[in-house]
Write a protein that holds these residues in place. Structure first.
Motif, PDB file in Angstrom:
ATOM      1  N   ASP A  61       0.813  -1.218   0.000  1.00 26.50           N
ATOM      2  CA  ASP A  61       0.000   0.000   0.000  1.00 26.50           C
ATOM      3  C   ASP A  61       0.846   1.268   0.000  1.00 26.50           C
ATOM      4  N   VAL A  62       2.162   1.134  -0.193  1.00 29.68           N
ATOM      5  CA  VAL A  62       3.067   2.286  -0.238  1.00 29.68           C
ATOM      6  C   VAL A  62       3.471   2.534  -1.685  1.00 29.68           C
ATOM      7  N   HIS A  63       3.431   3.790  -2.089  1.00 27.50           N
ATOM      8  CA  HIS A  63       3.845   4.182  -3.440  1.00 27.50           C
ATOM      9  C   HIS A  63       4.827   5.343  -3.324  1.00 27.50           C
ATOM     10  N   VAL A  64       5.989   5.186  -3.945  1.00 24.82           N
ATOM     11  CA  VAL A  64       7.006   6.229  -3.952  1.00 24.82           C
ATOM     12  C   VAL A  64       7.289   6.574  -5.405  1.00 24.82           C
ATOM     13  N   SER A  65       7.219   7.864  -5.728  1.00 26.67           N
ATOM     14  CA  SER A  65       7.556   8.285  -7.089  1.00 26.67           C
ATOM     15  C   SER A  65       8.652   9.338  -7.030  1.00 26.67           C
ATOM     16  N   ILE A  66       9.540   9.285  -8.015  1.00 23.96           N
ATOM     17  CA  ILE A  66      10.675  10.199  -8.100  1.00 23.96           C
ATOM     18  C   ILE A  66      10.641  10.863  -9.466  1.00 23.96           C
ATOM     19  N   ASP A  67      10.683  12.190  -9.451  1.00 29.49           N
ATOM     20  CA  ASP A  67      10.698  12.954 -10.691  1.00 29.49           C
ATOM     21  C   ASP A  67      11.787  14.019 -10.571  1.00 29.49           C
ATOM     22  N   GLY A  68      12.994  13.661 -11.007  1.00 30.67           N
ATOM     23  CA  GLY A  68      14.118  14.592 -10.901  1.00 30.67           C
ATOM     24  C   GLY A  68      14.502  14.789  -9.452  1.00 30.67           C
ATOM     25  N   GLN A  69      14.238  15.989  -8.912  1.00 29.77           N
ATOM     26  CA  GLN A  69      14.537  16.304  -7.526  1.00 29.77           C
ATOM     27  C   GLN A  69      13.332  16.080  -6.618  1.00 29.77           C
ATOM     28  N   ARG A  70      12.166  15.850  -7.197  1.00 26.62           N
ATOM     29  CA  ARG A  70      10.910  15.760  -6.452  1.00 26.62           C
ATOM     30  C   ARG A  70      10.618  14.320  -6.052  1.00 26.62           C
ATOM     31  N   VAL A  71      10.374  14.078  -4.765  1.00 30.91           N
ATOM     32  CA  VAL A  71      10.047  12.752  -4.237  1.00 30.91           C
ATOM     33  C   VAL A  71       8.662  12.823  -3.610  1.00 30.91           C
ATOM     34  N   THR A  72       7.799  11.865  -3.946  1.00 32.32           N
ATOM     35  CA  THR A  72       6.450  11.813  -3.390  1.00 32.32           C
ATOM     36  C   THR A  72       6.239  10.451  -2.756  1.00 32.32           C
ATOM     37  N   ILE A  73       5.771  10.461  -1.512  1.00 32.19           N
ATOM     38  CA  ILE A  73       5.482   9.237  -0.766  1.00 32.19           C
ATOM     39  C   ILE A  73       3.993   9.211  -0.461  1.00 32.19           C
ATOM     40  N   GLU A  74       3.339   8.093  -0.800  1.00 30.40           N
ATOM     41  CA  GLU A  74       1.922   7.924  -0.508  1.00 30.40           C
ATOM     42  C   GLU A  74       1.713   6.551   0.108  1.00 30.40           C
ATOM     43  N   GLY A  75       0.818   6.477   1.070  1.00 27.95           N
ATOM     44  CA  GLY A  75       0.504   5.207   1.707  1.00 27.95           C
ATOM     45  C   GLY A  75      -0.898   5.234   2.279  1.00 27.95           C
ATOM     46  N   GLU A  76      -1.466   4.046   2.453  1.00 30.82           N
ATOM     47  CA  GLU A  76      -2.820   3.956   3.000  1.00 30.82           C
ATOM     48  C   GLU A  76      -2.880   2.782   3.971  1.00 30.82           C
ATOM     49  N   CYS A  77      -3.501   3.022   5.111  1.00 32.48           N
ATOM     50  CA  CYS A  77      -3.635   2.016   6.153  1.00 32.48           C
ATOM     51  C   CYS A  77      -5.128   1.755   6.369  1.00 32.48           C
ATOM     52  N   GLN A  78      -5.538   0.505   6.213  1.00 33.95           N
ATOM     53  CA  GLN A  78      -6.935   0.136   6.431  1.00 33.95           C
ATOM     54  C   GLN A  78      -6.994  -0.898   7.540  1.00 33.95           C
ATOM     55  N   GLN A  79      -7.867  -0.647   8.493  1.00 35.20           N
ATOM     56  CA  GLN A  79      -8.036  -1.573   9.601  1.00 35.20           C
ATOM     57  C   GLN A  79      -9.516  -1.875   9.770  1.00 35.20           C
ATOM     58  N   ALA A  80      -9.812  -3.111  10.080  1.00 36.57           N
ATOM     59  CA  ALA A  80     -11.198  -3.521  10.311  1.00 36.57           C
ATOM     60  C   ALA A  80     -11.255  -4.377  11.573  1.00 36.57           C
ATOM     61  N   ASN A  81     -12.177  -4.043  12.440  1.00 41.14           N
ATOM     62  CA  ASN A  81     -12.406  -4.809  13.663  1.00 41.14           C
ATOM     63  C   ASN A  81     -13.849  -5.303  13.633  1.00 41.14           C
ATOM     64  N   SER A 136     -11.532   1.651   9.793  1.00 39.12           N
ATOM     65  CA  SER A 136     -10.872   2.958   9.716  1.00 39.12           C
ATOM     66  C   SER A 136      -9.854   2.939   8.583  1.00 39.12           C
ATOM     67  N   THR A 137      -9.692   4.081   7.974  1.00 33.93           N
ATOM     68  CA  THR A 137      -8.732   4.249   6.889  1.00 33.93           C
ATOM     69  C   THR A 137      -7.930   5.512   7.163  1.00 33.93           C
ATOM     70  N   ARG A 138      -6.643   5.428   6.974  1.00 34.75           N
ATOM     71  CA  ARG A 138      -5.777   6.595   7.144  1.00 34.75           C
ATOM     72  C   ARG A 138      -4.856   6.664   5.944  1.00 34.75           C
ATOM     73  N   LYS A 139      -4.771   7.841   5.345  1.00 33.06           N
ATOM     74  CA  LYS A 139      -3.898   8.051   4.191  1.00 33.06           C
ATOM     75  C   LYS A 139      -2.739   8.940   4.605  1.00 33.06           C
ATOM     76  N   TYR A 140      -1.591   8.640   4.032  1.00 37.77           N
ATOM     77  CA  TYR A 140      -0.399   9.441   4.248  1.00 37.77           C
ATOM     78  C   TYR A 140       0.086   9.941   2.895  1.00 37.77           C
ATOM     79  N   GLN A 141       0.515  11.194   2.875  1.00 39.65           N
ATOM     80  CA  GLN A 141       1.067  11.736   1.641  1.00 39.65           C
ATOM     81  C   GLN A 141       2.067  12.824   1.990  1.00 39.65           C
ATOM     82  N   ARG A 142       3.211  12.761   1.331  1.00 37.22           N
ATOM     83  CA  ARG A 142       4.251  13.765   1.550  1.00 37.22           C
ATOM     84  C   ARG A 142       5.046  13.904   0.271  1.00 37.22           C
ATOM     85  N   SER A 143       5.304  15.135  -0.108  1.00 35.13           N
ATOM     86  CA  SER A 143       6.078  15.416  -1.299  1.00 35.13           C
ATOM     87  C   SER A 143       7.111  16.480  -0.933  1.00 35.13           C
TER      88      SER A 143
END
Length: 155
Positions: free
Chosen positions: A75-95, A109-116
Protein backbone atom coordinates in the motif's frame (compact mmCIF):
# COMPACT_ATOMS: atom_id res chain seq x y z
CA UNK A 1 -17.64 30.42 4.47
CA UNK A 2 -16.95 27.48 2.18
CA UNK A 3 -13.49 26.12 1.62
CA UNK A 4 -12.87 24.36 -1.66
CA UNK A 5 -9.96 21.95 -1.86
CA UNK A 6 -8.28 21.55 -5.21
CA UNK A 7 -5.85 18.73 -5.78
CA UNK A 8 -4.85 16.29 -3.10
CA UNK A 9 -3.20 18.67 -0.65
CA UNK A 10 -2.86 22.43 -0.83
CA UNK A 11 0.92 22.51 -0.72
CA UNK A 12 2.00 19.29 -2.35
CA UNK A 13 1.63 20.40 -5.94
CA UNK A 14 4.82 20.68 -7.94
CA UNK A 15 5.81 24.25 -8.66
CA UNK A 16 8.07 24.45 -11.71
CA UNK A 17 11.00 26.76 -11.27
CA UNK A 18 11.02 26.37 -7.49
CA UNK A 19 13.56 28.50 -5.70
CA UNK A 20 16.97 26.89 -5.91
CA UNK A 21 18.77 29.08 -3.42
CA UNK A 22 19.04 28.25 0.27
CA UNK A 23 16.97 31.24 1.41
CA UNK A 24 14.20 30.34 -1.03
CA UNK A 25 14.05 26.77 0.30
CA UNK A 26 13.95 28.09 3.86
CA UNK A 27 10.98 30.37 3.05
CA UNK A 28 9.20 27.57 1.19
CA UNK A 29 9.71 25.17 4.13
CA UNK A 30 8.48 27.82 6.55
CA UNK A 31 5.20 28.16 4.62
CA UNK A 32 4.82 24.40 4.35
CA UNK A 33 5.30 24.02 8.12
CA UNK A 34 2.89 26.88 8.86
CA UNK A 35 0.15 25.40 6.68
CA UNK A 36 0.86 21.77 7.65
CA UNK A 37 -2.44 21.38 9.59
CA UNK A 38 -4.33 22.31 6.42
CA UNK A 39 -2.28 19.87 4.36
CA UNK A 40 -2.91 17.15 6.93
CA UNK A 41 -6.65 17.65 6.59
CA UNK A 42 -7.28 18.72 10.18
CA UNK A 43 -9.39 21.68 9.16
CA UNK A 44 -10.69 20.26 5.90
CA UNK A 45 -12.23 17.22 7.60
CA UNK A 46 -10.18 14.66 5.71
CA UNK A 47 -8.00 12.05 7.31
CA UNK A 48 -4.76 12.60 5.37
CA UNK A 49 -1.53 12.79 7.32
CA UNK A 50 1.93 13.96 6.47
CA UNK A 51 4.44 11.34 7.57
CA UNK A 52 7.34 12.63 9.62
CA UNK A 53 10.64 12.56 7.75
CA UNK A 54 14.32 12.31 8.55
CA UNK A 55 16.51 13.19 5.56
CA UNK A 56 20.27 12.83 5.68
CA UNK A 57 22.80 13.40 2.92
CA UNK A 58 26.10 11.72 2.16
CA UNK A 59 28.46 12.36 -0.73
CA UNK A 60 26.60 9.93 -2.98
CA UNK A 61 23.08 9.45 -1.57
CA UNK A 62 20.12 10.91 0.27
CA UNK A 63 18.82 8.68 3.06
CA UNK A 64 15.14 9.22 3.91
CA UNK A 65 13.17 7.70 6.78
CA UNK A 66 9.40 8.25 6.79
CA UNK A 67 7.00 7.10 9.51
CA UNK A 68 4.03 5.18 8.04
CA UNK A 69 2.51 3.31 11.01
CA UNK A 70 0.20 0.44 10.12
CA UNK A 71 0.82 0.65 6.35
CA UNK A 72 1.60 -2.57 4.45
CA UNK A 73 4.35 -2.52 1.85
CA UNK A 74 1.89 -3.18 -1.02
CA UNK A 75 0.00 0.00 0.00
CA UNK A 76 3.07 2.29 -0.24
CA UNK A 77 3.84 4.18 -3.44
CA UNK A 78 7.01 6.23 -3.95
CA UNK A 79 7.56 8.28 -7.09
CA UNK A 80 10.68 10.20 -8.10
CA UNK A 81 10.70 12.95 -10.69
CA UNK A 82 14.12 14.59 -10.90
CA UNK A 83 14.54 16.30 -7.53
CA UNK A 84 10.91 15.76 -6.45
CA UNK A 85 10.05 12.75 -4.24
CA UNK A 86 6.45 11.81 -3.39
CA UNK A 87 5.48 9.24 -0.77
CA UNK A 88 1.92 7.92 -0.51
CA UNK A 89 0.50 5.21 1.71
CA UNK A 90 -2.82 3.96 3.00
CA UNK A 91 -3.63 2.02 6.15
CA UNK A 92 -6.94 0.14 6.43
CA UNK A 93 -8.04 -1.57 9.60
CA UNK A 94 -11.20 -3.52 10.31
CA UNK A 95 -12.41 -4.81 13.66
CA UNK A 96 -15.36 -7.15 13.84
CA UNK A 97 -16.69 -9.17 16.73
CA UNK A 98 -19.29 -11.87 16.24
CA UNK A 99 -21.43 -13.92 18.56
CA UNK A 100 -22.51 -16.90 16.56
CA UNK A 101 -23.72 -15.57 13.21
CA UNK A 102 -24.69 -12.15 14.56
CA UNK A 103 -22.30 -9.19 14.32
CA UNK A 104 -22.05 -7.51 17.72
CA UNK A 105 -19.43 -4.89 16.90
CA UNK A 106 -17.91 -3.71 13.63
CA UNK A 107 -15.56 -0.81 13.01
CA UNK A 108 -13.42 0.20 10.04
CA UNK A 109 -10.87 2.96 9.72
CA UNK A 110 -8.73 4.25 6.89
CA UNK A 111 -5.78 6.59 7.14
CA UNK A 112 -3.90 8.05 4.19
CA UNK A 113 -0.40 9.44 4.25
CA UNK A 114 1.07 11.74 1.64
CA UNK A 115 4.25 13.77 1.55
CA UNK A 116 6.08 15.42 -1.30
CA UNK A 117 9.40 17.24 -1.05
CA UNK A 118 12.22 18.54 -3.21
CA UNK A 119 15.84 17.51 -2.73
CA UNK A 120 18.78 19.82 -3.51
CA UNK A 121 19.97 17.66 -6.43
CA UNK A 122 18.49 15.15 -8.86
CA UNK A 123 18.03 11.52 -7.87
CA UNK A 124 19.09 8.51 -9.93
CA UNK A 125 15.70 6.77 -9.82
CA UNK A 126 17.00 3.65 -11.61
CA UNK A 127 19.18 2.64 -8.65
CA UNK A 128 17.00 3.98 -5.81
CA UNK A 129 16.01 1.47 -3.14
CA UNK A 130 13.13 1.34 -0.64
CA UNK A 131 12.22 -0.95 2.23
CA UNK A 132 9.54 -0.91 4.91
CA UNK A 133 10.26 -2.21 8.41
CA UNK A 134 8.03 -1.80 11.47
CA UNK A 135 6.11 1.14 9.99
CA UNK A 136 9.23 3.02 8.88
CA UNK A 137 9.89 3.49 5.17
CA UNK A 138 13.61 3.74 4.41
CA UNK A 139 14.69 5.18 1.06
CA UNK A 140 18.21 5.19 -0.30
CA UNK A 141 18.25 7.71 -3.14
CA UNK A 142 21.55 7.94 -5.02
CA UNK A 143 22.45 11.33 -6.44
CA UNK A 144 22.45 11.50 -10.21
CA UNK A 145 25.97 11.80 -11.49
CA UNK A 146 25.60 14.79 -13.75
CA UNK A 147 27.98 15.86 -16.39
CA UNK A 148 30.98 17.82 -15.27
CA UNK A 149 31.38 21.45 -16.14
CA UNK A 150 32.63 21.94 -19.66
CA UNK A 151 34.82 24.74 -20.87
CA UNK A 152 33.51 26.43 -24.02
CA UNK A 153 35.87 27.72 -26.65
CA UNK A 154 35.15 31.26 -27.68
CA UNK A 155 35.05 31.89 -31.40
Amino acid sequence: MNLIRRGTTPLSTFRPGAMDDQFGRMVENMFQDFFAPLAQGRWAGEDVGMPRLDVSETDKTFEVKAELPGVKKEDVHVSIDGQRVTIEGECQQANEQRQGEQVVYSERSTRKYQRSFTLPSEVDDASAQARLEDGVLMLSLPKKQGGTARQLTIQ
